[in-house]
Scaffold this active site. Sequence first.
Site, PDB file in Angstrom:
ATOM      1  CB  CYS A 192     -47.439 -58.161 -24.373  1.00  0.00           C
ATOM      2  SG  CYS A 192     -47.417 -56.366 -24.135  1.00  0.00           S
ATOM      3  N   GLY A 193     -47.596 -58.225 -21.605  1.00  0.00           N
ATOM      4  CA  GLY A 193     -47.609 -57.961 -20.176  1.00  0.00           C
ATOM      5  C   GLY A 193     -48.149 -56.582 -19.830  1.00  0.00           C
TER       6      GLY A 193
END
Length: 286
Positions: A239-240
């Site tokens: 993800c981030g």
Amino acid sequence: MTDHSEFIVSDDWLKARLGEPNLSVLDASWYLPAAKRNAREEYEKSHIPGAVFFDHDKVCDETSGLPHTLPSPQNFAGFASAMGVNADDIIVVYDSIGFFSAPRAWWMFRVMGAKNVYVLDGGFSKWKEKHYPVTSEPTQVKKTVFKVDFDANKVVLIDEMRQLVDGKTTQIADARNHKRFLGEEAEPRPGIRSGHMPGAHNIPFATLSEDGNFKDLSKVKTIFKDAGINVAAPVVTTCGSGVTAAVLALALESLGNHNVRLYDGSWSEWGSKKDTPVVTGNDGDK
């Protein structure tokens, strides 16, 4: 397999057990900087009685230069012990939204050896909507000794991630929203390129819940299938910064896939490198 995740408990279930011995409740709320919200301050104003605050910005390796790197087993044991959590406790984590940051705490405790870890369905918002008890009183914590049993195989680091991407040897599931995945929306952290890893599939974490409640597993399975993921085969989630990748890990584990690993550095690391391959558009999303 039932249509309900074995890792999720209802607010009714938790309310009936508040105050029981060997129950640890953790407020694991966290927000992106753009939200301009302070999770700890919100916890101090209102939380589930007996809950302690799990600080994602502190329960990490602060020397890594990345936002939420997994701390060493020894350091995690120190954090958990200071929160009064035992590895054999029934651990229930929640966040203010429902399925955003709580699964990261769920994943971390499981990686560190805790077996009975659950996420509160609906989160704190649903809890308050039902007018269930809340408090601003500080929780009295009795320090304990958390015994770590670290499963390093559940964690993917940058060098291995490069090999997996180059060799196309595993499925990669990216939990960021679709515009960030495509490279059409700038990353929230400065200096990070936009786009995704070659061959990655996009399953935005928010699609797996509705109104803060985790979707039925039949719907979750369809979401992964439609995104091109074989839920029975090995998957690495990303993800981030490693937070919402845990939402995908929880979903896949709920579907019976125990060969799920999480790339801890995630896009904050991959997108900040000058020599990691990055693609934009739909090239890898199939």
